[in-house]
Motif scaffolding. Structure first.
Motif, mmCIF file in Angstrom:
data_model
loop_
_atom_site.group_PDB
_atom_site.id
_atom_site.type_symbol
_atom_site.label_atom_id
_atom_site.label_comp_id
_atom_site.label_asym_id
_atom_site.label_seq_id
_atom_site.Cartn_x
_atom_site.Cartn_y
_atom_site.Cartn_z
ATOM 1 N N LYS A 1 10.588 -0.210 0.820
ATOM 2 C CA LYS A 1 10.993 -0.476 -0.635
ATOM 3 C C LYS A 1 11.475 -1.903 -1.070
ATOM 4 N N SER A 2 11.073 -3.184 -0.242
ATOM 5 C CA SER A 2 11.619 -4.312 -0.604
ATOM 6 C C SER A 2 11.313 -4.786 -1.941
ATOM 7 N N LEU A 3 10.177 -4.553 -2.367
ATOM 8 C CA LEU A 3 9.734 -5.108 -3.721
ATOM 9 C C LEU A 3 10.508 -4.341 -4.801
ATOM 10 N N PHE B 1 0.321 -4.360 -6.701
ATOM 11 C CA PHE B 1 0.718 -3.394 -5.497
ATOM 12 C C PHE B 1 1.278 -4.142 -4.346
ATOM 13 N N ASP B 2 2.443 -3.821 -3.733
ATOM 14 C CA ASP B 2 2.877 -4.402 -2.577
ATOM 15 C C ASP B 2 2.467 -3.472 -1.550
ATOM 16 N N CYS B 3 1.719 -3.566 -0.492
ATOM 17 C CA CYS B 3 1.429 -2.807 0.639
ATOM 18 C C CYS B 3 2.306 -2.918 1.871
ATOM 19 N N LEU C 1 3.859 0.521 -2.280
ATOM 20 C CA LEU C 1 3.397 1.395 -1.302
ATOM 21 C C LEU C 1 4.038 1.481 -0.041
ATOM 22 N N ASP C 2 5.308 0.688 0.107
ATOM 23 C CA ASP C 2 6.083 0.586 1.072
ATOM 24 C C ASP C 2 7.073 1.548 1.128
ATOM 25 N N HIS C 3 6.891 2.657 1.219
ATOM 26 C CA HIS C 3 8.031 3.777 0.720
ATOM 27 C C HIS C 3 8.987 3.942 1.806
ATOM 28 N N LYS D 1 4.681 -10.781 2.250
ATOM 29 C CA LYS D 1 3.786 -9.844 1.097
ATOM 30 C C LYS D 1 4.716 -9.572 -0.086
ATOM 31 N N SER D 2 5.866 -9.000 0.396
ATOM 32 C CA SER D 2 6.929 -8.675 -0.977
ATOM 33 C C SER D 2 7.575 -9.832 -1.677
ATOM 34 N N THR D 3 7.650 -10.953 -0.830
ATOM 35 C CA THR D 3 8.278 -12.195 -1.584
ATOM 36 C C THR D 3 7.431 -12.851 -2.462
HETATM 37 MG MG LIG Z 1 7.057 -5.968 2.337
#
Ligand SMILES: [Mg+2]
Ligand SMILES: Nc1ncnc2c1ncn2[C@@H]1O[C@H](COP(=O)(O)OP(=O)(O)OP(=O)(O)O)[C@@H](O)[C@H]1O
Length: 279
Positions: A50-52, A113-115, A45-47, A22-24
């Motif tokens: 926080k990869s992105l 949005f990155d989930c 949203l991946d608190h 997802k983040s990539t």
């Molecule tokens: Mg991710």
């Protein structure tokens, strides 16, 4: 703003499966949109991971350190509420989400949005607001099971997954509230040429699923080092030639073609004749 409208197009990259890309994928889409000159806001949203946001922080730092003037979006990290009882938390999440999105609509052409790879209230809210929902899955039946369980012989759907049910609800809710349509796009990620038989089976199952669950199935990205090696610099292969920073290899060229195809397949408003699309 494009065409004088105060409504951004919302792209949500989601899948309740950790590590599916997802983040990539989100990072590559963000950079493509920025390079085309769109105003892009990013909400991570991946608190926890926080990869992105980290990827984009690296980009900002690298750009400053090397005086590169790379395009960088505004980045927001939305953390879930932990105050009070469940009802309270839901209320606070919804308020924070709605306020942020309505602000971002004023300044953005796209909100990405990155989930996280798990269910959360904020993730549900983002899915419900999506114009384009992009779900990367690896070409494996373990990943497909996260969409639906399929009959092992016919690949007919036996039962929708929790995630597909959630998307179904989001679509229904959306249609009722603002008659909006969520374009659900499922892409393969990290495909390899190694196991042709598995690839064919996965493809058959995905073609069956797309009709039953109603998503668009697109080719997506292969397994390539270039999709992961540039994280510390905050770069993507889309930046390489733009900045003349590194020599393009054959694998880079093939990856650029994949990215170009991904961007075309997403059918985003205004995506045509971009720098990478034109090459
Ligand atoms: Mg991710
Ligand atoms: N197409 C690809 N080729 C090679 N490596 C990839 C590819 N896509 C993702 N990766 C690598 O796979 C790992 C997981 O990717 P990523 O962090 O983007 O997944 P995610 O879905 O965001 O994970 P999470 O659910 O933990 O947030 C990372 O190490 C990333 O660099």
């Amino acid at each position: 703003m494009s065409e004088g409208q105060n409504k951004a197009h919302i792209i949500v990259v989601g899948n309740e499966k950790g590590g599916s890309g997802k983040s990539t994928t989100a990072m590559h889409i963000v950079v493509c949109l920025l390079n085309k000159g769109f105003n892009v806001s990013v909400v991570d949203l991946d608190h926890r991971q926080k990869s992105l946001a980290r990827y984009l922080e690296n980009r900002l730092n690298y750009s400053k350190a090397h005086d590169l003037k790379l395009a960088v979006p505004d980045v927001y990290i939305l953390s879930r509420s932990i105050q009070g009882d469940v009802e309270n938390m839901m209320f606070e999440d919804t308020t924070n989400f709605t306020e942020l999105v309505s602000e971002l609509h004023k300044t953005s052409d796209f909100i990405v949005f990155d989930c996280p790879g798990t269910d959360s209230n904020l993730s549900r809210l983002a899915h419900g607001a999506a114009d384009t929902l992009l779900t990367p899955v690896n070409d494996s039946f373990v990943d497909i099971d996260l969409l639906a369980s399929v009959n092992p012989e016919t690949y007919k759907v036996d039962k929708l997954s929790h995630y597909s049910e959630m998307v179904w609800d989001a679509r229904k809710h959306r249609a009722m509230t603002d008659r909006g349509i969520i374009d659900w796009v499922v892409m393969l990620n990290r495909t390899t040429a190694l196991d042709a038989k598995n690839k064919r089976r996965v493809n058959d199952a995905m073609n069956e699923l797309k009709q039953r669950i109603s998503f668009r199935y697109i080719q997506g990205l292969g397994e390539r080092v270039v999709y992961r090696e540039l994280f510390p610099k905050g770069l993507t292969l889309v930046d390489l030639r733009e900045e003349g920073m590194e020599k393009m290899t054959m694998s880079h060229v093939a990856a650029r073609q994949e990215i170009r195809r991904l961007m075309e397949d997403l059918n985003l408003p205004g995506w045509n004749n971009s720098k990478i699309a034109a090459e």
